[in-house]
Design an enzyme around this catalytic site. Structure first.
Site, PDB file in Angstrom:
ATOM      1  N   LYS A   1       0.845  -1.204   0.000  1.00  0.00           N
ATOM      2  CA  LYS A   1       0.000   0.000   0.000  1.00  0.00           C
ATOM      3  C   LYS A   1       0.874   1.245   0.000  1.00  0.00           C
ATOM      4  CE  LYS A   1      -3.991   0.062   2.622  1.00  0.00           C
ATOM      5  NZ  LYS A   1      -4.658  -0.118   3.939  1.00  0.00           N
TER       6      LYS A   1
HETATM    7  C1  E4P Z   1      -8.017   0.031   4.426  1.00  0.00           C
HETATM    8  O1  E4P Z   1      -7.291  -0.198   3.483  1.00  0.00           O
HETATM    9  C2  E4P Z   1      -7.952   1.308   5.166  1.00  0.00           C
HETATM   10  O2  E4P Z   1      -6.720   1.491   5.742  1.00  0.00           O
HETATM   11  C3  E4P Z   1      -9.069   1.372   6.181  1.00  0.00           C
HETATM   12  O3  E4P Z   1     -10.265   0.949   5.577  1.00  0.00           O
HETATM   13  C4  E4P Z   1      -9.227   2.741   6.804  1.00  0.00           C
HETATM   14  O4  E4P Z   1     -10.409   2.797   7.559  1.00  0.00           O
HETATM   15  P1  E4P Z   1     -10.730   3.987   8.592  1.00  0.00           P
HETATM   16  O5  E4P Z   1     -10.936   5.233   7.795  1.00  0.00           O
HETATM   17  O6  E4P Z   1     -11.965   3.543   9.296  1.00  0.00           O
HETATM   18  O7  E4P Z   1      -9.535   4.093   9.487  1.00  0.00           O
END
Ligand code: E4P
Length: 219
Positions: A84
């Site tokens: 990522k």
């Molecule tokens: C997934 O890839 C993200 O990091 C995650 O869904 C972030 O979620 P949040 O905005 O609830 O922290």
């Protein structure tokens, strides 16, 4: 449609993996900060637990050249690691380089149609629009999912749309309606989405009626 679990908790992922419903996992530095032990060991364990699923692991470096090196190191941890990288213009050159080197990328923190178009143009594996974080600012995150889905169809990009920052069941249903390829869901939200009080009530009623027959072995 694929379902990923949005957590780094091994126990929960192991439990859900047994259902056969889970196609992958998304972690981030926040998720990993909640788990004890060595994060590298945990990532390797998750990759072994779901050998056919993609396990997203986010870079933690900031300088582009260090992000590039870290991305290569993370990708080498296991074949099913997807790296990522935040959708920031500082990283566009290294994103292009990593795609050319066949590193599987999940571009995270996507908040606009143009960010999604440009990352798809670079050929990344996944783009992750954050629905909940847009809605935290009273911006319609669900509409962005539809716009990105239409854009990917319109230009026939191979990039897959991964709906992230899913906070409740309504987001899941909206993501399905928008035609996303993947939803990454926190385990608690997934459990809520899959249970229904009428299912519970129906089971109770059937059990009560069956008991009236007094049959102990069937068939
Ligand atoms: C997934 O890839 C993200 O990091 C995650 O869904 C972030 O979620 P949040 O905005 O609830 O922290």
């Amino acid at each position: 449609m694929k379902i990923f679990l949005d957590t780094a908790n091994y126990g929960l992922i192991e439990l859900w993996a047994q259902t056969g419903l889970i196609d992958g996992v998304t972690t981030n530095p926040t998720h990993l900060s909640k788990e004890s032990g060595d994060p590298v060991a945990l990532i390797k364990k998750l990759c072994a637990l779901l050998p056919n699923g993609h396990i997203s692991v986010e870079v933690t470096e900031v300088a582009p050249e260090r992000v590039y090196t870290q991305a290569k190191t993370l990708a080498a941890l296991a074949e099913n690691v997807v790296v990522k990288i935040p959708c920031h213009s500082d990283y566009f050159p290294i994103i292009k380089k990593l795609v050319d080197e066949e590193v599987q990328l999940n571009i995270t923190l996507v908040f606009s149609l143009m960010q999604g178009v440009c990352m798809s143009k670079l050929g990344v594996l996944y783009i992750s629009p954050f629905v909940g974080r847009l809605e935290d600012l009273d911006v319609d995150g669900v509409s962005l999912l539809g716009e990105l889905s239409d854009m990917l169809d319109q230009y026939d990009y191979e990039t897959e749309l991964l709906a992230a920052s899913i906070r409740h069941v309504r987001h899941i249903h909206a993501a399905i309606e928008a035609g996303v390829d993947i939803i990454t869901v926190p385990p608690t939200v997934l459990a809520t989405a899959l249970n229904h009080p009428l299912t519970d009530r129906g089971m109770e009623l059937f059990a009560a009626d069956w008991k009236k027959l007094g049959i102990h072995t069937f068939p």
